[in-house]
Design an enzyme around this catalytic site. Sequence first.
Site, PDB file in Angstrom:
ATOM      1  N   TYR A 128     -15.320  56.496  88.647  1.00 41.63           N
ATOM      2  CA  TYR A 128     -14.556  55.256  88.715  1.00 41.63           C
ATOM      3  C   TYR A 128     -13.915  55.101  90.098  1.00 41.63           C
ATOM      4  O   TYR A 128     -12.888  55.702  90.403  1.00 41.63           O
ATOM      5  CB  TYR A 128     -13.474  55.219  87.638  1.00 41.63           C
ATOM      6  N   LEU A 151     -15.280  40.518  74.028  1.00 39.81           N
ATOM      7  CA  LEU A 151     -14.432  40.452  72.842  1.00 39.81           C
ATOM      8  C   LEU A 151     -12.952  40.296  73.185  1.00 39.81           C
ATOM      9  O   LEU A 151     -12.113  40.244  72.292  1.00 39.81           O
ATOM     10  CB  LEU A 151     -14.643  41.688  71.973  1.00 39.81           C
ATOM     11  N   ASP A 208      -8.027  58.137  79.772  1.00 40.52           N
ATOM     12  CA  ASP A 208      -9.373  58.616  80.079  1.00 40.52           C
ATOM     13  C   ASP A 208      -9.781  58.120  81.460  1.00 40.52           C
ATOM     14  O   ASP A 208      -9.612  56.944  81.785  1.00 40.52           O
ATOM     15  CB  ASP A 208     -10.369  58.088  79.042  1.00 40.52           C
ATOM     16  N   SER A 213     -16.932  45.157  77.536  1.00 36.86           N
ATOM     17  CA  SER A 213     -16.902  44.688  78.934  1.00 36.86           C
ATOM     18  C   SER A 213     -16.210  43.344  79.107  1.00 36.86           C
ATOM     19  O   SER A 213     -16.330  42.713  80.156  1.00 36.86           O
ATOM     20  CB  SER A 213     -18.307  44.605  79.539  1.00 36.86           C
ATOM     21  N   GLY A 214     -15.484  42.888  78.105  1.00 40.07           N
ATOM     22  CA  GLY A 214     -14.710  41.660  78.235  1.00 40.07           C
ATOM     23  C   GLY A 214     -15.062  40.581  77.238  1.00 40.07           C
ATOM     24  O   GLY A 214     -14.258  39.695  76.964  1.00 40.07           O
ATOM     25  N   LYS A 256     -14.323  63.444  83.341  1.00 38.36           N
ATOM     26  CA  LYS A 256     -15.757  63.600  83.074  1.00 38.36           C
ATOM     27  C   LYS A 256     -16.426  64.477  84.119  1.00 38.36           C
ATOM     28  O   LYS A 256     -15.899  64.675  85.212  1.00 38.36           O
ATOM     29  CB  LYS A 256     -16.407  62.220  82.996  1.00 38.36           C
TER      30      LYS A 256
END
Length: 336
Positions: free
Chosen positions: A58, A240, A53, A237-238, A84
């Site tokens: 980005y 976990l 994806d 975003s990090g 997208k």
Amino acid sequence: MTAIAPPAPRFPQGWPRFGMGTASLGNIFATYSETVAAETFAAAWQAGVRYFDTAPWYGHGLAEHRLGSAMRDWPRDQTFISTKVGRVYEPAPRGQDARVQWQNGLNFAVRYDYSAEGFAASVAQSRLRLGQPVVDTLVIHDLDKDYHGTAFDGHMQALTASGLAYLHRLKAEGEISAVGMGMNTLSDFAAIAPWIDVDFFLVAMPYTLVDQAALHGPMADCLRRGIKVVIGAPFASGLLADPSASGVMYAYAPASAEMIAKALAIEAVCARHDVPLAAAALQFPLLHPAVVSVIPGAVSAAQVRQNASNVARQIPADLWADLKIQGLIDPLAPTG
């Protein structure tokens, strides 16, 4: 001259359970070299990843360019690509830096456009950056009320007046195989899930191991309406991935002490069951019957290999039961 039809994209009858997001390789939080990006994509392919994806946003096109470079070595009929729409790019005015948050991204200026004309321009640009005549799915990107502020109503009107119909026309004509919409916040997800006509939602934050606030609202709406869900930020975003890391992020911002404490508590329960927190974070969303895939990002070959290992790891049912007993996940969250 007879036109040559592009190869028909494939809608995955069984969605790939595990994919890879590319925001990080657009340099969202740090700068990564072309060599690192190429090594990461190569490792993903070697690990069996076939679903990627990306988005024009980005790196202002950088992630699409990097993915396109990698794809030249892959069989197209084995690769599932999602990008997208909603942003159109043009060269930044001479002498101006338009890269915004992207570190060493491409210096192009963004214009938001959710109309049919804007989506057509966005798709054309993405195909060129990717070096591919077709992509497999298109996702309406970042149509968030808080994000757009006073411009939101106009963008939503453009979407409902022509943009959404354009995407469904592409699907009917075989140019794409599914229409998606990205969701970043619970409020937007809850407002849009009951009514919009899409095949799937790409959910970045509202349903993770550390937050199931969407469970009884929009996730239930998806089940009721038969809409699939792809979880786009299973590590939130990090947080976990490693809640003990210095400067750890949550929801694209520095994590609060409260959220770090909750993640550490979840990690402690996982440790008692000999399960890495990252493995639990990747697999928990997949236990919801609406969720078909998780697509964590990666910024190194080692990370993508670790993600592939963690998503395949056996996790005992007792882990989920213990997290519920400790009040760390919603007691009604599906856990198999």
